[in-house]
Write a protein that holds these residues in place. Structure first.
Motif, PDB file in Angstrom:
ATOM      1  N   GLY A 155       0.791  -1.228   0.000  1.00  0.00           N
ATOM      2  CA  GLY A 155       0.000   0.000   0.000  1.00  0.00           C
ATOM      3  C   GLY A 155       0.821   1.276   0.000  1.00  0.00           C
ATOM      4  N   ILE A 156       2.060   1.217  -0.451  1.00  0.00           N
ATOM      5  CA  ILE A 156       2.929   2.395  -0.441  1.00  0.00           C
ATOM      6  C   ILE A 156       2.493   3.355  -1.554  1.00  0.00           C
ATOM      7  N   THR A 157       2.266   4.608  -1.191  1.00  0.00           N
ATOM      8  CA  THR A 157       1.877   5.621  -2.171  1.00  0.00           C
ATOM      9  C   THR A 157       3.035   6.553  -2.518  1.00  0.00           C
ATOM     10  N   GLU A 158       4.015   6.663  -1.621  1.00  0.00           N
ATOM     11  CA  GLU A 158       5.197   7.482  -1.887  1.00  0.00           C
ATOM     12  C   GLU A 158       6.312   7.075  -0.938  1.00  0.00           C
ATOM     13  N   LEU A 159       7.536   7.391  -1.315  1.00  0.00           N
ATOM     14  CA  LEU A 159       8.666   7.159  -0.429  1.00  0.00           C
ATOM     15  C   LEU A 159       8.820   8.380   0.464  1.00  0.00           C
ATOM     16  N   PRO A 160       8.903   8.188   1.775  1.00  0.00           N
ATOM     17  CA  PRO A 160       9.022   9.331   2.676  1.00  0.00           C
ATOM     18  C   PRO A 160      10.358  10.045   2.500  1.00  0.00           C
ATOM     19  N   ALA A 161      10.348  11.342   2.803  1.00  0.00           N
ATOM     20  CA  ALA A 161      11.576  12.123   2.715  1.00  0.00           C
ATOM     21  C   ALA A 161      12.540  11.676   3.807  1.00  0.00           C
ATOM     22  N   PRO A 162      13.840  11.679   3.532  1.00  0.00           N
ATOM     23  CA  PRO A 162      14.818  11.264   4.533  1.00  0.00           C
ATOM     24  C   PRO A 162      14.863  12.237   5.707  1.00  0.00           C
ATOM     25  N   LYS A 163      15.163  11.673   6.874  1.00  0.00           N
ATOM     26  CA  LYS A 163      15.239  12.496   8.081  1.00  0.00           C
ATOM     27  C   LYS A 163      16.683  12.733   8.509  1.00  0.00           C
ATOM     28  N   SER A 164      17.629  12.164   7.771  1.00  0.00           N
ATOM     29  CA  SER A 164      19.039  12.363   8.078  1.00  0.00           C
ATOM     30  C   SER A 164      19.793  12.507   6.766  1.00  0.00           C
ATOM     31  N   THR A 172      19.375  -3.462  -4.817  1.00  0.00           N
ATOM     32  CA  THR A 172      18.102  -3.991  -5.297  1.00  0.00           C
ATOM     33  C   THR A 172      16.959  -3.347  -4.529  1.00  0.00           C
ATOM     34  N   LEU A 173      15.996  -2.806  -5.251  1.00  0.00           N
ATOM     35  CA  LEU A 173      14.808  -2.194  -4.639  1.00  0.00           C
ATOM     36  C   LEU A 173      13.571  -2.736  -5.349  1.00  0.00           C
ATOM     37  N   ASN A 174      12.713  -3.419  -4.594  1.00  0.00           N
ATOM     38  CA  ASN A 174      11.495  -4.012  -5.147  1.00  0.00           C
ATOM     39  C   ASN A 174      10.286  -3.354  -4.485  1.00  0.00           C
ATOM     40  N   LEU A 175       9.579  -2.541  -5.242  1.00  0.00           N
ATOM     41  CA  LEU A 175       8.376  -1.848  -4.747  1.00  0.00           C
ATOM     42  C   LEU A 175       7.152  -2.275  -5.557  1.00  0.00           C
ATOM     43  N   SER A 176       7.163  -3.482  -6.073  1.00  0.00           N
ATOM     44  CA  SER A 176       6.090  -3.943  -6.942  1.00  0.00           C
ATOM     45  C   SER A 176       4.761  -4.063  -6.196  1.00  0.00           C
ATOM     46  N   ARG A 177       3.683  -3.932  -6.966  1.00  0.00           N
ATOM     47  CA  ARG A 177       2.313  -4.094  -6.467  1.00  0.00           C
ATOM     48  C   ARG A 177       1.961  -3.092  -5.360  1.00  0.00           C
ATOM     49  N   ASN A 178       2.451  -1.873  -5.495  1.00  0.00           N
ATOM     50  CA  ASN A 178       2.083  -0.810  -4.575  1.00  0.00           C
ATOM     51  C   ASN A 178       1.251   0.237  -5.309  1.00  0.00           C
ATOM     52  N   ASP A 179       0.855   1.274  -4.585  1.00  0.00           N
ATOM     53  CA  ASP A 179      -0.011   2.303  -5.160  1.00  0.00           C
ATOM     54  C   ASP A 179       0.766   3.566  -5.505  1.00  0.00           C
ATOM     55  N   ASN A 198      12.385  -2.814  -9.287  1.00  0.00           N
ATOM     56  CA  ASN A 198      11.145  -3.471  -9.708  1.00  0.00           C
ATOM     57  C   ASN A 198       9.953  -2.593  -9.327  1.00  0.00           C
ATOM     58  N   LEU A 199       9.296  -2.052 -10.343  1.00  0.00           N
ATOM     59  CA  LEU A 199       8.119  -1.206 -10.126  1.00  0.00           C
ATOM     60  C   LEU A 199       6.905  -1.792 -10.848  1.00  0.00           C
ATOM     61  N   SER A 200       6.908  -3.100 -11.037  1.00  0.00           N
ATOM     62  CA  SER A 200       5.823  -3.740 -11.770  1.00  0.00           C
ATOM     63  C   SER A 200       4.510  -3.655 -10.993  1.00  0.00           C
ATOM     64  N   HIS A 201       3.414  -3.541 -11.722  1.00  0.00           N
ATOM     65  CA  HIS A 201       2.066  -3.500 -11.161  1.00  0.00           C
ATOM     66  C   HIS A 201       1.883  -2.333 -10.194  1.00  0.00           C
ATOM     67  N   CYS A 202       2.569  -1.225 -10.472  1.00  0.00           N
ATOM     68  CA  CYS A 202       2.319   0.023  -9.747  1.00  0.00           C
ATOM     69  C   CYS A 202       1.501   0.938 -10.665  1.00  0.00           C
TER      70      CYS A 202
END
Length: 218
Positions: A155-164, A172-179, A198-202
């Protein structure tokens, strides 16, 4: 027969950890519930993806030399702070397998997961609450050796801004099947290190501008 010293050490560590697994089996009365193996990479691996547990077995943190831990979080609501006792853990998998329980399983994870000194792989499947909590932790103080991050169907809609100022050096970054509708990688990634994305099915509407600069991206 001549054995390499590394192999001897692996077998010795396996035998020590197996004693802890036998203790877990004695508690449950199920001999095969906690399968511990030396995997193909000669890493001690405990695979509980097929174990239907409502609590994190406290005995796990006493398995010396454990490198890979795979947990089914369908009914497990919390992971204790004591997970930091697994100082040699390199891979952690937190997967909700039952689609009917998406968002209803694991609800709390300790921020101390970011303090696991050797953590290289972190994988979360089908759990929005845990993904959100871990992203908050990771953008504050990412584990120094983390190279692979999976957050699938969370259910990720965005990546949060870094705090540091520190950035993750993911390969490797897999964020597939998110919003995801948009994605900004540069604020929190050393994009030069990223090789697999991997950004498949976003639901991405715009291609991240950083992609054109990722020469090593596969």
């Amino acid at each position: 027969t001549c054995y390499k010293l590394y192999d001897v050490i692996c077998v010795a560590a396996f035998n020590m950890a197996a004693q802890g697994v036998r203790a877990l089996n004695n508690l449950t009365g199920k001999e095969e519930l906690f399968p511990l193996v030396l995997n193909k990479q000669n890493k001690l691996e405990l695979d509980l993806l097929n174990a239907d547990m409502s609590e994190f077995p406290s005995e796990i943190v006493h398995l010396e030399g454990l490198k890979v831990l795979k947990l089914c979080t369908d009914r497990m609501h919390t992971i204790p702070q004591t997970i930091t006792m697994l100082t040699e853990l390199e891979e952690l998998y937190l997967h909700t397998r039952d689609w009917h329980l998406v968002g209803e399983g694991l609800r709390e994870v300790p921020a101390a997961i970011a303090e696991l000194p050797r953590l290289q792989v972190l994988s979360v499947h089908n759990n929005p609450k845990v993904a959100a909590a871990l992203l908050d932790v990771l953008t504050s103080s990412p584990p120094p050796d983390l190279v692979e991050l999976e957050m699938v169907n969370c259910g990720i809609t965005e990546l949060p801004a870094p705090k540091s100022c520190g950035k993750m050096r993911l390969k490797t970054l897999n964020l597939s099947r998110n919003d995801l509708t948009s994605l900004k990688l540069s604020p929190w990634l050393h994009t030069a290190a990223l090789k697999t994305l991997n950004l498949s099915h976003c639901n991405l509407q715009d291609v991240p501008a950083e992609l054109s600069a990722m020469k090593e991206l596969e």
